[in-house]
Scaffold this motif. Structure first.
Motif, PDB file in Angstrom:
ATOM      1  N   ASP A 115       0.738  -1.298   0.013  1.00 57.51           N
ATOM      2  CA  ASP A 115       0.090   0.061   0.017  1.00 57.51           C
ATOM      3  C   ASP A 115       0.906   1.336  -0.045  1.00 57.51           C
ATOM      4  OD1 ASP A 115      -2.422  -1.572  -0.228  1.00 57.51           O
ATOM      5  OD2 ASP A 115      -2.344  -1.600   2.250  1.00 57.51           O
ATOM      6  N   LYS A 116       2.062   1.209  -0.127  1.00 61.39           N
ATOM      7  CA  LYS A 116       2.910   2.209   0.206  1.00 61.39           C
ATOM      8  C   LYS A 116       3.145   3.081  -1.336  1.00 61.39           C
ATOM      9  CE  LYS A 116       5.406   0.892   4.090  1.00 61.39           C
ATOM     10  NZ  LYS A 116       6.480   0.407   4.835  1.00 61.39           N
ATOM     11  N   PRO A 117       3.449   4.260  -1.225  1.00 61.31           N
ATOM     12  CA  PRO A 117       3.676   4.850  -2.716  1.00 61.31           C
ATOM     13  C   PRO A 117       4.726   4.053  -3.616  1.00 61.31           C
ATOM     14  CG  PRO A 117       3.973   6.437  -0.767  1.00 61.31           C
ATOM     15  CD  PRO A 117       3.741   4.957  -0.342  1.00 61.31           C
ATOM     16  N   GLU A 118       4.446   4.314  -5.224  1.00 64.55           N
ATOM     17  CA  GLU A 118       5.202   3.496  -5.911  1.00 64.55           C
ATOM     18  C   GLU A 118       6.714   3.668  -5.797  1.00 64.55           C
ATOM     19  OE1 GLU A 118       5.855   2.803 -10.798  1.00 64.55           O
ATOM     20  OE2 GLU A 118       3.941   3.819  -9.910  1.00 64.55           O
ATOM     21  N   GLU A 119       7.174   5.010  -5.590  1.00 67.44           N
ATOM     22  CA  GLU A 119       8.484   5.021  -5.395  1.00 67.44           C
ATOM     23  C   GLU A 119       9.209   4.414  -4.394  1.00 67.44           C
ATOM     24  OE1 GLU A 119      11.123   6.730  -7.145  1.00 67.44           O
ATOM     25  OE2 GLU A 119       9.629   6.291  -8.689  1.00 67.44           O
ATOM     26  N   ASP A 120       8.523   4.537  -3.178  1.00 73.51           N
ATOM     27  CA  ASP A 120       8.883   3.725  -2.013  1.00 73.51           C
ATOM     28  C   ASP A 120       8.855   2.126  -2.016  1.00 73.51           C
ATOM     29  OD1 ASP A 120       8.935   6.003  -0.749  1.00 73.51           O
ATOM     30  OD2 ASP A 120       7.210   5.667   0.644  1.00 73.51           O
ATOM     31  N   ARG A 121       8.107   1.738  -2.861  1.00 74.34           N
ATOM     32  CA  ARG A 121       8.044   0.170  -3.226  1.00 74.34           C
ATOM     33  C   ARG A 121       9.136  -0.287  -4.306  1.00 74.34           C
ATOM     34  NH1 ARG A 121       3.408  -1.479  -6.129  1.00 74.34           N
ATOM     35  NH2 ARG A 121       2.982   0.720  -6.680  1.00 74.34           N
ATOM     36  N   LYS A 122       9.242   0.807  -4.993  1.00 72.58           N
ATOM     37  CA  LYS A 122      10.384   0.395  -6.051  1.00 72.58           C
ATOM     38  C   LYS A 122      11.618   0.531  -5.253  1.00 72.58           C
ATOM     39  CE  LYS A 122      11.974   1.957 -10.696  1.00 72.58           C
ATOM     40  NZ  LYS A 122      11.602   2.966 -11.671  1.00 72.58           N
ATOM     41  N   GLY A 123      12.077   1.503  -4.394  1.00 74.40           N
ATOM     42  CA  GLY A 123      13.231   1.615  -3.679  1.00 74.40           C
ATOM     43  C   GLY A 123      13.370   0.238  -2.833  1.00 74.40           C
ATOM     44  N   PHE A 124      12.350  -0.251  -2.020  1.00 70.22           N
ATOM     45  CA  PHE A 124      12.515  -1.424  -1.088  1.00 70.22           C
ATOM     46  C   PHE A 124      12.813  -2.651  -1.897  1.00 70.22           C
ATOM     47  CE2 PHE A 124      10.240  -5.047   0.948  1.00 70.22           C
ATOM     48  CZ  PHE A 124      10.848  -4.776   2.190  1.00 70.22           C
ATOM     49  N   LEU A 125      11.944  -2.763  -3.041  1.00 68.80           N
ATOM     50  CA  LEU A 125      12.211  -4.251  -3.877  1.00 68.80           C
ATOM     51  C   LEU A 125      13.656  -4.112  -4.517  1.00 68.80           C
ATOM     52  CD1 LEU A 125      10.151  -6.244  -4.488  1.00 68.80           C
ATOM     53  CD2 LEU A 125       9.889  -5.322  -6.698  1.00 68.80           C
ATOM     54  N   GLU A 126      14.098  -2.871  -5.090  1.00 64.53           N
ATOM     55  CA  GLU A 126      15.618  -2.811  -5.342  1.00 64.53           C
ATOM     56  C   GLU A 126      16.418  -3.335  -4.406  1.00 64.53           C
ATOM     57  OE1 GLU A 126      15.959   0.841  -6.985  1.00 64.53           O
ATOM     58  OE2 GLU A 126      15.134   0.533  -8.994  1.00 64.53           O
ATOM     59  N   HIS A 127      16.330  -2.774  -3.198  1.00 62.48           N
ATOM     60  CA  HIS A 127      17.258  -3.131  -1.819  1.00 62.48           C
ATOM     61  C   HIS A 127      17.195  -4.656  -1.719  1.00 62.48           C
ATOM     62  CE1 HIS A 127      19.059  -3.075   2.061  1.00 62.48           C
ATOM     63  NE2 HIS A 127      17.974  -3.616   2.389  1.00 62.48           N
ATOM     64  N   MET A 128      15.898  -5.267  -1.535  1.00 61.65           N
ATOM     65  CA  MET A 128      15.729  -6.619  -1.319  1.00 61.65           C
ATOM     66  C   MET A 128      16.405  -7.346  -2.393  1.00 61.65           C
ATOM     67  SD  MET A 128      14.612  -6.729   1.616  1.00 61.65           S
ATOM     68  CE  MET A 128      14.364  -8.511   1.640  1.00 61.65           C
ATOM     69  N   LYS A 129      16.139  -7.143  -3.684  1.00 58.62           N
ATOM     70  CA  LYS A 129      16.733  -7.811  -4.676  1.00 58.62           C
ATOM     71  C   LYS A 129      18.214  -7.704  -4.456  1.00 58.62           C
ATOM     72  CE  LYS A 129      16.895  -8.489  -9.922  1.00 58.62           C
ATOM     73  NZ  LYS A 129      18.190  -8.980  -9.821  1.00 58.62           N
ATOM     74  N   THR A 130      18.847  -6.604  -4.443  1.00 54.06           N
ATOM     75  CA  THR A 130      20.189  -6.581  -4.128  1.00 54.06           C
ATOM     76  C   THR A 130      20.862  -7.578  -2.931  1.00 54.06           C
ATOM     77  OG1 THR A 130      20.298  -4.311  -4.862  1.00 54.06           O
ATOM     78  CG2 THR A 130      22.173  -4.907  -3.799  1.00 54.06           C
ATOM     79  N   THR A 131      20.013  -7.455  -1.814  1.00 54.10           N
ATOM     80  CA  THR A 131      20.442  -8.557  -0.650  1.00 54.10           C
ATOM     81  C   THR A 131      20.245  -9.879  -1.222  1.00 54.10           C
ATOM     82  OG1 THR A 131      19.572  -6.916   0.640  1.00 54.10           O
ATOM     83  CG2 THR A 131      19.809  -9.046   1.615  1.00 54.10           C
ATOM     84  N   MET A 132      19.072 -10.242  -1.895  1.00 56.71           N
ATOM     85  CA  MET A 132      19.040 -11.556  -2.303  1.00 56.71           C
ATOM     86  C   MET A 132      20.171 -12.054  -3.485  1.00 56.71           C
ATOM     87  SD  MET A 132      16.740 -13.038  -0.234  1.00 56.71           S
ATOM     88  CE  MET A 132      15.906 -12.042   0.851  1.00 56.71           C
ATOM     89  N   ASP A 133      20.315 -11.135  -4.237  1.00 57.11           N
ATOM     90  CA  ASP A 133      21.331 -11.433  -5.158  1.00 57.11           C
ATOM     91  C   ASP A 133      22.762 -11.963  -4.578  1.00 57.11           C
ATOM     92  OD1 ASP A 133      19.974 -10.985  -7.605  1.00 57.11           O
ATOM     93  OD2 ASP A 133      20.332  -8.815  -7.900  1.00 57.11           O
ATOM     94  N   ALA A 134      22.903 -11.031  -3.422  1.00 61.60           N
ATOM     95  CA  ALA A 134      24.308 -11.150  -2.648  1.00 61.60           C
ATOM     96  C   ALA A 134      24.136 -12.818  -2.074  1.00 61.60           C
ATOM     97  CB  ALA A 134      24.421 -10.299  -1.837  1.00 61.60           C
ATOM     98  N   GLN A 135      23.041 -13.152  -1.989  1.00 58.64           N
ATOM     99  CA  GLN A 135      22.890 -14.427  -1.172  1.00 58.64           C
ATOM    100  C   GLN A 135      22.642 -15.368  -2.175  1.00 58.64           C
ATOM    101  OE1 GLN A 135      20.008 -14.561   2.105  1.00 58.64           O
ATOM    102  NE2 GLN A 135      20.018 -16.768   2.303  1.00 58.64           N
ATOM    103  N   PHE A 136      22.058 -15.361  -3.263  1.00 55.34           N
ATOM    104  CA  PHE A 136      21.753 -16.421  -4.023  1.00 55.34           C
ATOM    105  C   PHE A 136      22.366 -16.498  -5.723  1.00 55.34           C
ATOM    106  CE2 PHE A 136      18.033 -16.343  -1.092  1.00 55.34           C
ATOM    107  CZ  PHE A 136      18.073 -17.427  -0.542  1.00 55.34           C
ATOM    108  N   GLY A 137      23.155 -15.251  -5.610  1.00 55.55           N
ATOM    109  CA  GLY A 137      23.728 -15.030  -7.078  1.00 55.55           C
ATOM    110  C   GLY A 137      23.100 -14.540  -7.980  1.00 55.55           C
TER     111      GLY A 137
END
Length: 198
Positions: A115-137
């Motif tokens: 339910d958060k604004p799109e920019e916030d959602r985009k920033g959060f998802l990018e951060h999580m993807k970077t975190t998961m990229d580091a863990q899973f490749g």
């Protein structure tokens, strides 16, 4: 000629028993994964090697899994878990071991961010993807802003163990969180041999 026939029959029987045991392990591993995909947690725990419960009791393990899969903030689901190959068995002191290689696809949906604004959602998802990229490749994680989710695809492996002390085949994941347990349950020479067999 008779000797050659005997050798041929022996080889066929040996190959056939290898194929049967690999098929049996594949069947049990796939059942285990199907239970995981369908979140049948009691059955998942039945397939885990009993030594796992020395790290945390069965009840604690189940509670932790329920908490992880039923979180209001994040939904985790397995899209698929498929066995890709099984090694030949190795036996030491009456205990049989094999390695199971599999492909897993998992979806993480960040419910609390929807339910958060799109920019916030985009920033959060990018951060999580970077975190998961580091863990899973990198290349194993894809993101979907519309559903606020990450899909993680992974080729991994685990060990199958048949010990006369326990009923049927049991499994232990071969990852960092299980390393200490794996080291105590499976002899190092067997681990190395099985993982190099693929």
């Amino acid at each position: 000629m008779k000797f050659l026939s005997t050798v041929a029959v022996t080889l066929l029987v040996t190959c056939s028993s290898f194929a049967q045991s690999q098929a049996e392990i594949t069947k049990h591993a796939q059942v285990y994964f199907d239970y995981m995909t369908n979140l049948n947690l009691d059955s998942v725990l039945d397939y885990m090697h009993p030594k796992v419960f020395e790290m945390a009791s069965r009840e604690q393990m189940k509670a932790g899994m329920e908490q992880m899969f039923n979180s209001e903030e994040m939904k985790i689901e397995f899209i698929s878990n498929d066995v890709t190959s099984v090694t030949d068995e190795k036996e030491v002191d009456g205990v049989t071991y094999a390695a199971v290689f599999y492909n897993s696809e998992m979806k993480m949906t960040f419910v609390s961010e929807m339910d958060k604004p799109e920019e916030d959602r985009k920033g959060f998802l990018e951060h999580m993807k970077t975190t998961m990229d580091a863990q899973f490749g990198e290349g194993n994680v894809t993101s979907d802003l519309k559903t606020m989710s990450l899909i993680i695809t992974l080729d991994s492996n685990m060990f199958a163990i048949k010990d006369p002390k326990y009923k049927g085949w049991k499994f232990i994941g071969n990852d960092d969180s299980m390393k200490q347990l794996v080291d105590t349950v499976i002899p190092e020479s067997i681990r190395t041999e099985l993982l190099n067999e693929k």
